[in-house]
Design a protein around this motif. Sequence first.
Motif, PDB file in Angstrom:
ATOM      1  N   ALA A  45      -3.497  -1.470  15.757  1.00 26.35           N
ATOM      2  CA  ALA A  45      -3.519  -3.051  15.706  1.00 26.35           C
ATOM      3  C   ALA A  45      -3.271  -3.575  14.398  1.00 26.35           C
ATOM      4  O   ALA A  45      -2.501  -4.475  14.169  1.00 26.35           O
ATOM      5  N   GLN A  46      -3.931  -2.698  13.346  1.00 30.90           N
ATOM      6  CA  GLN A  46      -3.710  -3.311  12.166  1.00 30.90           C
ATOM      7  C   GLN A  46      -2.042  -3.333  11.560  1.00 30.90           C
ATOM      8  O   GLN A  46      -1.741  -4.411  11.083  1.00 30.90           O
ATOM      9  N   ALA A  47      -1.382  -2.493  11.936  1.00 26.19           N
ATOM     10  CA  ALA A  47       0.074  -2.358  11.634  1.00 26.19           C
ATOM     11  C   ALA A  47       0.514  -3.388  12.329  1.00 26.19           C
ATOM     12  O   ALA A  47       1.567  -4.240  11.768  1.00 26.19           O
ATOM     13  N   LYS A  48       0.283  -3.941  13.452  1.00 26.27           N
ATOM     14  CA  LYS A  48       0.872  -4.985  14.328  1.00 26.27           C
ATOM     15  C   LYS A  48       0.749  -6.230  13.806  1.00 26.27           C
ATOM     16  O   LYS A  48       1.509  -6.982  13.643  1.00 26.27           O
ATOM     17  N   VAL A  49      -0.549  -6.388  13.283  1.00 26.20           N
ATOM     18  CA  VAL A  49      -0.937  -7.691  12.509  1.00 26.20           C
ATOM     19  C   VAL A  49      -0.052  -7.861  11.350  1.00 26.20           C
ATOM     20  O   VAL A  49       0.467  -8.793  10.909  1.00 26.20           O
ATOM     21  N   TYR A  50       0.159  -6.669  10.474  1.00 26.45           N
ATOM     22  CA  TYR A  50       0.879  -6.791   9.312  1.00 26.45           C
ATOM     23  C   TYR A  50       2.239  -7.139   9.673  1.00 26.45           C
ATOM     24  O   TYR A  50       3.038  -7.891   8.850  1.00 26.45           O
ATOM     25  N   VAL A  51       2.916  -6.571  10.615  1.00 28.03           N
ATOM     26  CA  VAL A  51       4.133  -6.741  11.007  1.00 28.03           C
ATOM     27  C   VAL A  51       4.391  -8.299  11.434  1.00 28.03           C
ATOM     28  O   VAL A  51       5.221  -9.321  11.103  1.00 28.03           O
ATOM     29  N   ILE A  75       5.210  -6.523   5.478  1.00 32.10           N
ATOM     30  CA  ILE A  75       6.092  -5.400   5.943  1.00 32.10           C
ATOM     31  C   ILE A  75       5.552  -4.190   5.275  1.00 32.10           C
ATOM     32  O   ILE A  75       5.434  -3.220   5.599  1.00 32.10           O
ATOM     33  N   ASP A  76       5.213  -4.077   3.791  1.00 33.24           N
ATOM     34  CA  ASP A  76       4.943  -3.202   3.005  1.00 33.24           C
ATOM     35  C   ASP A  76       3.406  -2.442   3.482  1.00 33.24           C
ATOM     36  O   ASP A  76       3.552  -1.360   3.608  1.00 33.24           O
ATOM     37  N   LYS A  77       2.743  -3.313   3.822  1.00 36.03           N
ATOM     38  CA  LYS A  77       1.124  -3.124   4.473  1.00 36.03           C
ATOM     39  C   LYS A  77       1.549  -2.454   5.978  1.00 36.03           C
ATOM     40  O   LYS A  77       0.908  -1.395   6.230  1.00 36.03           O
ATOM     41  N   ARG A 123       8.328   6.089  14.805  1.00 34.73           N
ATOM     42  CA  ARG A 123       9.589   5.165  15.545  1.00 34.73           C
ATOM     43  C   ARG A 123       9.427   3.823  15.012  1.00 34.73           C
ATOM     44  O   ARG A 123      10.368   3.328  14.652  1.00 34.73           O
ATOM     45  N   GLN A 124       8.211   3.270  14.970  1.00 29.36           N
ATOM     46  CA  GLN A 124       7.891   1.901  14.433  1.00 29.36           C
ATOM     47  C   GLN A 124       8.377   1.865  12.884  1.00 29.36           C
ATOM     48  O   GLN A 124       8.720   0.850  12.305  1.00 29.36           O
ATOM     49  N   TYR A 125       7.924   2.943  12.050  1.00 31.03           N
ATOM     50  CA  TYR A 125       8.172   2.663  10.632  1.00 31.03           C
ATOM     51  C   TYR A 125       9.625   2.942  10.469  1.00 31.03           C
ATOM     52  O   TYR A 125      10.205   2.075   9.623  1.00 31.03           O
ATOM     53  N   LEU A 126      10.335   3.608  11.047  1.00 33.17           N
ATOM     54  CA  LEU A 126      11.799   3.742  10.894  1.00 33.17           C
ATOM     55  C   LEU A 126      12.416   2.338  11.356  1.00 33.17           C
ATOM     56  O   LEU A 126      13.349   1.774  10.681  1.00 33.17           O
ATOM     57  N   ARG A 127      11.910   2.029  12.382  1.00 34.93           N
ATOM     58  CA  ARG A 127      12.394   0.411  13.026  1.00 34.93           C
ATOM     59  C   ARG A 127      12.422  -0.643  12.031  1.00 34.93           C
ATOM     60  O   ARG A 127      13.103  -1.143  11.583  1.00 34.93           O
ATOM     61  N   HIS A 128      11.076  -0.707  11.474  1.00 36.37           N
ATOM     62  CA  HIS A 128      10.737  -1.816  10.563  1.00 36.37           C
ATOM     63  C   HIS A 128      11.371  -1.540   9.108  1.00 36.37           C
ATOM     64  O   HIS A 128      11.903  -2.447   8.481  1.00 36.37           O
ATOM     65  N   ILE A 172      13.924  -4.461   9.084  1.00 37.34           N
ATOM     66  CA  ILE A 172      13.346  -5.807   8.392  1.00 37.34           C
ATOM     67  C   ILE A 172      13.555  -5.509   6.996  1.00 37.34           C
ATOM     68  O   ILE A 172      13.710  -6.312   6.344  1.00 37.34           O
ATOM     69  N   GLU A 173      13.175  -4.399   6.537  1.00 41.52           N
ATOM     70  CA  GLU A 173      13.193  -4.112   4.991  1.00 41.52           C
ATOM     71  C   GLU A 173      14.716  -3.821   4.614  1.00 41.52           C
ATOM     72  O   GLU A 173      15.115  -3.921   3.536  1.00 41.52           O
ATOM     73  N   LYS A 174      15.516  -3.384   5.618  1.00 41.81           N
ATOM     74  CA  LYS A 174      16.799  -3.042   5.510  1.00 41.81           C
ATOM     75  C   LYS A 174      16.919  -2.026   4.267  1.00 41.81           C
ATOM     76  O   LYS A 174      17.674  -2.027   3.498  1.00 41.81           O
ATOM     77  N   ASP A 175      16.026  -0.801   4.453  1.00 40.31           N
ATOM     78  CA  ASP A 175      15.795   0.165   3.524  1.00 40.31           C
ATOM     79  C   ASP A 175      16.124   1.416   4.109  1.00 40.31           C
ATOM     80  O   ASP A 175      15.233   2.274   4.442  1.00 40.31           O
ATOM     81  N   ALA A 176      17.515   1.820   4.462  1.00 35.87           N
ATOM     82  CA  ALA A 176      17.641   2.861   5.132  1.00 35.87           C
ATOM     83  C   ALA A 176      17.193   4.223   4.420  1.00 35.87           C
ATOM     84  O   ALA A 176      16.586   5.215   4.897  1.00 35.87           O
TER      85      ALA A 176
END
Length: 214
Positions: A159-165, A170-172, A196-201, A205-209
């Motif tokens: 839930a914390q990760a979703k709130v940060y998104v 995004i860093d958090k 999966r969520q880490y890779l996605r964002h 979002i970060e555009k940091d492949a």
Amino acid sequence: MQLSVKWWACSAIIFGTMGLTAFAKEDPPKAAIAIMQGIFGDITEVLPHSFELQDFTAKANKAKIERGLKKLADHSGDLNQHGNFRSEGFHFRARQMAKDGKEVYAYYARGNHRKAQFLLHQLTENCAGCHARFPARKNVPAPQAFFSAIKIEDMSHQAQAKVYVMTRQIDKALATYRKIATMKRASALVRIDAIRQYLRHSVRIEKDAASALA
């Protein structure tokens, strides 16, 4: 002469980007800011109960959640009718918010909790996304400022990760997803979803492949 699908797609991207650029340079009217503060207050009231479906559907929370969603629907409608927006970009987003707010309340009241949960999170992220585009000014707080009343430390890591998104921290969010992925007490499904969520964002979002593959 018929225009190609590619031409229409390119036009949509070009003019859509122009609209977002103009939107980012404009502050919302004072009337809208007051209503927006009410909207964020409504979201703050119901959002903490929405991450776990069991909590979102609990009888003990039903009256509070319905009350909060009804206020959210009303405030969203007020934003559309009384926001006094000058640009079409604001008008478009206000109309969409009014529609989403009404639907979230209707779905929850009818017992379609999964749909209400999804739309509430979508609406919340859209709110934060718009505010993230505004220049930093006292009368237009950053999205995370509106959610400071939420006791995020009491939530699960997911839930914390979703709130940060949702609040564009995004860093958090990425740090939290990495933490979940290495938690031994978490199930394999939870850890895989965190990766999966880490890779996605990280990529979208970060555009940091490069960071996503590190």
